[in-house]
Write a protein that holds these residues in place. Structure first.
Motif, PDB file in Angstrom:
ATOM      1  N   VAL A 183       0.843  -1.205   0.000  1.00  0.00           N
ATOM      2  CA  VAL A 183       0.000   0.000   0.000  1.00  0.00           C
ATOM      3  C   VAL A 183       0.878   1.255   0.000  1.00  0.00           C
ATOM      4  N   LYS A 184       1.989   1.178   0.761  1.00  0.00           N
ATOM      5  CA  LYS A 184       2.877   2.352   0.789  1.00  0.00           C
ATOM      6  C   LYS A 184       3.488   2.600  -0.599  1.00  0.00           C
ATOM      7  N   TRP A 185       3.724   1.518  -1.359  1.00  0.00           N
ATOM      8  CA  TRP A 185       4.236   1.694  -2.721  1.00  0.00           C
ATOM      9  C   TRP A 185       3.200   2.398  -3.592  1.00  0.00           C
ATOM     10  N   ILE A 186       1.924   2.038  -3.385  1.00  0.00           N
ATOM     11  CA  ILE A 186       0.873   2.705  -4.182  1.00  0.00           C
ATOM     12  C   ILE A 186       0.870   4.194  -3.847  1.00  0.00           C
ATOM     13  N   LEU A 187       1.028   4.502  -2.549  1.00  0.00           N
ATOM     14  CA  LEU A 187       1.032   5.925  -2.146  1.00  0.00           C
ATOM     15  C   LEU A 187       2.230   6.651  -2.771  1.00  0.00           C
ATOM     16  N   ARG A 188       3.389   5.962  -2.776  1.00  0.00           N
ATOM     17  CA  ARG A 188       4.578   6.595  -3.369  1.00  0.00           C
ATOM     18  C   ARG A 188       4.346   6.842  -4.870  1.00  0.00           C
ATOM     19  N   TYR A 189       3.784   5.828  -5.524  1.00  0.00           N
ATOM     20  CA  TYR A 189       3.506   5.966  -6.960  1.00  0.00           C
ATOM     21  C   TYR A 189       2.571   7.161  -7.189  1.00  0.00           C
ATOM     22  N   PHE A 190       1.606   7.258  -6.309  1.00  0.00           N
ATOM     23  CA  PHE A 190       0.608   8.319  -6.356  1.00  0.00           C
ATOM     24  C   PHE A 190       1.279   9.684  -6.271  1.00  0.00           C
TER      25      PHE A 190
END
Ligand code: HEM
Length: 281
Positions: free
Chosen positions: A46-53
């Motif tokens: 989930v943190k990777w999705i936030l970073r991508y975001f």
């Protein structure tokens, strides 16, 4: 993991996904499978999705003035593509139905959307409630081309009799969602794509009226219903708002290939390439 706001982060991501960031739909969909018992690796994802975001917050889709051909689309058919789970069938079917129907329906829906949205760049969820023609098109598509034509197999818990047929307990049963949607006892001209029939219709699509059950019925009915409708309606509204659609040169309505692939879902066998003209370019 108790102190980690896993569920609320997923819920915020879903909001962004439905409104402006469809490109995170697949990743969020996978992460949301672990809502009830997330582990450390899920939170890391989930943190990777936030970073991508964060890294892509300034990027957006650009349509140039050239001739745009749409040949890829998305919805929630994760089962259709065994290799990479790309999702295709819902918008395919919307395209099939709309392009086969009289052009007046398409024009009516576009006039309704463009009238209601005014000068905004995109159609958002709040606008959708005013768009009865658009909703009728989506509903008629789910009747004629249900994404899961035989629903999901279920197992009976006890003996029962349906229409005189004795079904023993522990039998695997399928519901013919496709057949119900085309039953002439309930639908006039059942094989025709006629969204008008859904305007002011009281037939429920969430499992109360068995002639229209694309999302199943009862306790095990599809919990993704509201998410799907939001995604499909907002997505289609934006495609109709910004683009004018035509059949490819030399192709007539009756030439549209409606063959489907066999499987749990019913994706098109062949792509339907449609030239799109950006009306606001
Ligand atoms: C066009 C999109 C979709 C269609 C047509 C669809 C349709 C269905 C149908 C027919 C069932 C079986 C219902 C029954 O047996 O009565 C089902 C089950 C289910 N769906 Fe969907 N679905 C869609 C998208 C989604 C999405 C996006 C999610 C998740 C966010 C989802 C989650 C589920 C789950 C978890 C079940 C199993 C429910 C249970 O067994 O208790 N579906 N769906």
């Amino acid at each position: 993991m108790k102190k980690i706001p896993y569920a609320s982060t997923i819920s915020s991501l879903m909001y962004a996904m439905v409104c402006t960031r469809p490109n995170i739909a697949h990743a969020v969909g996978i992460a949301s499978r672990y809502l009830s018992n997330p582990g450390k690796e899920h939170w890391n994802a989930v943190k990777w999705i936030l970073r991508y975001f964060k890294g892509t917050s300034r990027l957006c889709l650009c349509f140039d003035n050239g001739k745009t051909m749409l040949d890829g689309y998305t919805d929630a058919d994760m089962a259709g593509d065994l290799d990479n789970r790309k999702s295709t069938s819902g918008y395919d079917n919307l395209g099939n139905g709309l392009m086969k129907s009289p052009k007046a329906i398409l024009k009516k829906a576009q006039a309704e959307i463009r009238g209601a949205v005014g000068n905004k760049d995109i159609v958002n969820e709040d606008d959708i409630q005013k768009l009865s023609c658009l909703k009728a098109i989506v509903r008629e598509t789910f009747r004629l081309y249900p994404s899961a034509p035989l629903s999901v197999p279920r197992q009976t818990l006890a003996n029962c009799i349906i229409n005189g047929h004795e079904i023993q307990s522990n039998s695997i049963v399928y519901t013919n969602v496709w057949g119900n949607g085309r039953d002439p006892e309930y639908w006039e001209n059942p094989n025709e794509f006629l969204p008008e029939r859904c305007l002011n219709s009281s037939v429920d699509m969430k499992g109360k009226d068995f002639q229209l059950i694309p999302f199943g019925a009862g306790r095990r009915g599809c919990p993704g219903y509201s998410l799907v409708l939001a995604m499909v309606e907002v997505g289609l509204a934006n495609l109709l708002y910004s683009f004018d659609w035509e059949l490819p040169f030399g192709i007539k309505k009756d030439d549209i290939d409606t063959q489907v692939l066999l499987g749990l879902t019913m994706p098109n066998k062949n792509d339907l390439p449609l030239p799109a003209k950006n009306v606001y370019a």
